[in-house]
Design an enzyme around this catalytic site. Structure first.
Site, PDB file in Angstrom:
ATOM      1  N   HIS A  22       0.826  -1.210   0.000  1.00 22.67           N
ATOM      2  CA  HIS A  22       0.000   0.000   0.000  1.00 22.67           C
ATOM      3  C   HIS A  22       0.860   1.260   0.000  1.00 22.67           C
ATOM      4  O   HIS A  22       0.926   1.981   0.992  1.00 22.67           O
ATOM      5  CB  HIS A  22      -0.939  -0.008   1.196  1.00 22.67           C
ATOM      6  CG  HIS A  22      -1.826  -1.218   1.235  1.00 22.67           C
ATOM      7  ND1 HIS A  22      -2.429  -1.681   2.368  1.00 22.67           N
ATOM      8  CD2 HIS A  22      -2.217  -2.060   0.248  1.00 22.67           C
ATOM      9  CE1 HIS A  22      -3.147  -2.762   2.095  1.00 22.67           C
ATOM     10  NE2 HIS A  22      -3.025  -3.014   0.816  1.00 22.67           N
ATOM     11  N   LEU A  23       1.509   1.497  -1.123  1.00 22.23           N
ATOM     12  CA  LEU A  23       2.286   2.718  -1.305  1.00 22.23           C
ATOM     13  C   LEU A  23       1.342   3.805  -1.805  1.00 22.23           C
ATOM     14  O   LEU A  23       0.350   3.514  -2.472  1.00 22.23           O
ATOM     15  CB  LEU A  23       3.394   2.475  -2.329  1.00 22.23           C
ATOM     16  CG  LEU A  23       4.421   1.406  -1.923  1.00 22.23           C
ATOM     17  CD1 LEU A  23       4.967   0.698  -3.142  1.00 22.23           C
ATOM     18  CD2 LEU A  23       5.544   2.031  -1.128  1.00 22.23           C
TER      19      LEU A  23
END
Lengths: 592, 220
Positions: A519-520
């Protein structure tokens, strides 16, 4: 070099790209979608039993980015030499049709309303001085009420299972008491609790918290979505994260959108097409199309189009903007420029409880989006005043199915041996009787955490790699440690024979060797001010208005929730405004 | 039929074919493809220390772990094809990850030679010829001490490669040559390719009742 024409080009065949391609073809446009990886269809690569081979799947990364061609470089701070991310570990971007939306887990949240205007809310409640020096805290420039119809639409397309709390202002069920009101129920009822989730539900309630069923894009029943795409009921096989779902139960672009899109004569999908750059005209304010490398012929191809949508993975979108000269690159020394600014991640740690020998946790049973969570320490749901940090974490049991190689890597606990007879004994005990509780927290944006182009390393096509400058910051470490400490009463209520709390350790730098999350976010964020955002509230480039950039790159800071639900809602929101306003009068949708 | 462990295996379209091919191959006596006899002796001894036969369950030898690792050396993974292997190569802090120019097969070639040389220097024999307590002492040194093999390969990198592949060999589907007779899964209590727990999701507390099954249909 050959040239082709289209009305619109969509880069990337994941969720963002597939949603935009569907919406734009519905609007009558001729759309070409470019994907650098291979085509993938659930009936082929997803077929049981080959698809559930852990070694080929999650371990050798069958559906993930091919790092041998291109990667990123990473360093912890300015002044350090960033080095290539040579082996997939900390984060796992997808590649091929479906993108990360094919191998994701399925947790499908709406955003917390307070998170969308986090800067304004923190200032209103605690004053400007509450924001630490160096933190680039920002608002999204869009409200929950504006996005609500698009959250609703995405849930119906994804076939999301969940339990509502409030519909049109009225309390209707036992859902998340902190969740905002909805215009309609979830399309499917919540998934059953696995054993560990059920234990967590009871223990969290006993501890005085407010447990709810995680919203999951893993179908609890047979379902047909508004496009006519069909899903089968999830059988808890445990092969969601890292795999394509052989049951057609986990939502993916491949199952929920592309079967319909592929039949549309206005839609063309080109795979093994590595986009090199968006082409701009001499004014640098208008895109003329894109140039890609055909990976089979090794020749460059240019496609001209009136509209270009970047719908690749978060950092690939940012990389393409930097390579193409769209928007002003961020300069950390001056805190100026916007492309690469506010690069964010999430702050996730896992705690573990061991149950008595007669209680088997059967951790191989699971579903990627299912589980039980509490939001008592997420977003602005608690008083931050005494703690002095910004942000929060949902806490949950999300038993996605623990396979044996993964279990062997996790091992038997902090003090257990890493090999030998002692290792085996602790491993077996842990696999049979332990359970995991995650704190899945936010990560704020900071002046010295950003993306830019690496000065040294290049991909196999000769282009500079994207460089990540990232480290954990005091605010987020303290947030994580506070929230994880609040898990202790749950551990006691569970009847655990022993437990270990997993927390970030101050002074320990971000470690690229350990999986944390994919989850960048951020790097080309949305907002109302072109000095602090690369794209406006409709995800349109401020500088090149016929380019829209869709993805978690738009998040000004990393929220506690999983990003896909927000990405899908933003994609539908942006598409709606392209269709209703932009196509009638192409130009900036926001004037400054 | 010699498909198992080759690059073609990883890209084969005809899934049923490679599955059958590998199942057939796994049943035969295995002939090493990559490792030399001396390397093989090292690996058999070292993997059995990392994953010993004991009261908990079978060890690396019984599970075919070295067969598994040898097959892996012939895959794209073994050749470094899954890693970014473009230079320049520059060392840095450990938390920024692997930065050497070696593919797994090179890590083994340099690492095993270095490990045996270390053992001869310190204990007078190659690793495989040491008694068990000394083997454990040597492996602990490779894991924890700042030893360099061939002046270029930290022993710790070699140790982690070996440890990782040993566990993979114990716990991956038997079509890859390890986890023989599903011994690793039975020990853990993992039912394998059943992958359908619709009827057991809300059975709270008891162990799952059905035994392990592999992708090729082998049961235990």
């Amino acid at each position: 070099m050959t040239t082709k024409n289209a009305d619109a080009i969509v880069v990337g065949a994941g969720w963002a790209g597939s949603i935009l391609a569907k919406e734009l073809t519905e609007a009558g446009l001729k759309v070409v979608m470019l994907e650098r990886g291979p085509d993938r269809a659930t009936a082929v690569e997803g077929a049981y039993p080959d698809s559930i081979d852990e070694l080929r799947g999650a371990i050798r990364h069958r559906l993930f980015q091919d790092l041998s061609r291109t990667t990123v470089t990473i360093r912890n701070k300015i002044g350090q030499t960033a080095l290539p991310y040579r082996q997939l570990s900390a984060f796992l971007p997808g590649e091929g049709v479906g993108g990360a939306g094919l191998h994701w887990s399925g947790v499908h949240f709406r955003a917390a309303p307070d998170d969308l205007a986090l800067r304004s809310n923190v200032i209103a409640r605690y004053g400007q001085k509450f924001i630490p020096e160096g933190m680039n805290l920002q608002d999204y420039g869009v409200t929950y009420d504006e996005l609500e119809p698009f959250f609703d639409k995405a849930e119906k397309v994804f076939g999301t299972s969940g339990e509502a709390y409030k519909i049109n202002g009225k309390v209707v069920g036992n859902g998340n008491v902190f969740a905002p009101s909805r215009s309609d129920d979830f399309p499917l009822p919540p998934l059953k609790d696995v054993y560990t989730a059920n234990l967590f539900r009871k223990a969290a309630s006993d501890a005085g918290y407010h447990p709810y069923s995680l919203p999951a894009a893993n179908a609890s029943r047979q379902y047909t979505n508004p496009y006519g795409a069909q899903m089968g009921p999830c059988n808890f096989c445990g092969y969601c994260s890292g795999y394509d779902c052989y049951m057609y139960s986990k939502a993916s672009p491949n199952v929920n959108i592309l079967p319909v899109l592929r039949k549309d004569p206005n839609f063309t999908l080109i795979t093994r097409a590595h986009v090199m750059r968006v082409d701009l005209d001499s004014t640098k304010t208008r895109a003329t199309g894109v140039t890609y490398l055909d990976l089979d012929s090794n020749k460059e191809v240019t496609i001209t189009a009136d509209l270009v949508v970047l719908g690749a993975f978060q950092f690939h979108n940012v990389h393409l903007m930097l390579l193409s000269g769209i928007g002003k690159p961020y300069d950390a020394q001056k805190n100026e420029g916007v492309v690469g600014r506010n690069f964010v991640y999430q702050t996730i740690t896992t705690s573990r409880a061991w149950l008595p020998e007669n209680q088997f946790t059967n951790q191989f049973i699971g579903t990627g989006g299912g589980g039980v969570a509490i939001d008592d320490f997420n977003s602005m749901n608690f008083d931050h005043g005494p703690h002095g940090f910004v942000g929060g974490s949902p806490v949950w049991v999300n038993q996605a199915g623990v396979k044996p190689i993964a279990a062997s890597t996790i091992g038997g606990g902090k003090d257990a041996p890493r090999w030998g007879a002692g290792y085996k004994k602790a491993l077996v005990e842990t696999y049979r009787h332990a359970m995991a509780i995650d704190a899945h927290g936010s990560n704020m944006a900071y002046r010295d955490v950003f993306l830019d182009l690496d000065p040294t390393w290049k991909n196999t096509y000769g282009q500079p790699l994207l460089r990540m400058t990232f480290d954990w910051q005091d605010n987020d470490i303290r947030m994580n440690r506070y929230v994880v400490s609040q898990i202790e009463p749950i551990m006691k209520a569970l009847g655990a024979t022993k437990y270990e709390l997993g927390m970030l350790e101050p002074g320990k730098p971000f470690d690229t060797r350990l999986y944390q999350t994919t989850h960048l976010g951020g790097g080309a964020v949305m907002g109302d001010d072109p000095n602090t955002s690369a794209i406006n509230r409709y995800l349109q480039s401020w500088d090149v208005p016929n380019v829209f950039v869709i993805g978690s790159n738009a998040f000004p800071q990393g929220m506690g929730y999983n990003p896909t639900g927000m990405v899908a809602a933003l994609a539908y929101w942006s598409a709606h405004h392209i269709r209703t306003t932009y196509l009638k009068s192409p130009g900036p949708l926001v004037r400054v | 039929m010699a498909l198992a462990g080759t690059a073609a295996f990883w890209t084969a379209d005809e899934f049923a074919d490679w599955r059958q091919a590998i199942a057939a191959e796994a049943a035969q006596t295995y002939t090493p493809r990559y490792f030399t006899p001396d390397e093989w002796r090292f690996l058999e001894a070292a993997t059995e220390q990392l994953f010993p036969e004991d009261e908990t369950g079978p060890g690396a030898k019984a599970l075919g772990v070295v067969d598994f690792i040898d097959r892996q050396m012939d895959t794209s993974y073994g050749h470094g094809g899954l890693w970014f292997m473009s230079g320049p190569f520059q060392s840095g802090p450990a938390n920024l990850g692997y930065q050497l120019p070696y593919a797994p097969r090179e890590i083994y070639r340099i690492g095993i030679a270095g490990a045996d040389r270390y053992c001869r220097d310190h204990y007078g024999h190659a690793f495989a010829d040491l008694d068990h307590p000394t083997q454990i002492e040597a492996l602990t040194a490779f894991e924890k001490l700042p030893i360099q093999f061939d002046e270029t390969l930290p022993a710790g990198i070699f140790f982690e490669q070996l440890r990782t592949n040993t566990m993979e060999g114990a716990f991956s589907d038997p079509i890859h040559g390890g986890n023989r007779h599903l011994g690793g899964w039975v020990m853990l209590g993992f039912p394998g390719a059943r992958a359908d727990f619709m009827d057991w999701v809300d059975q709270y507390g008891p162990a799952y009742p059905l035994g392990s099954v592999s992708i090729s249909g082998e049961t235990a």
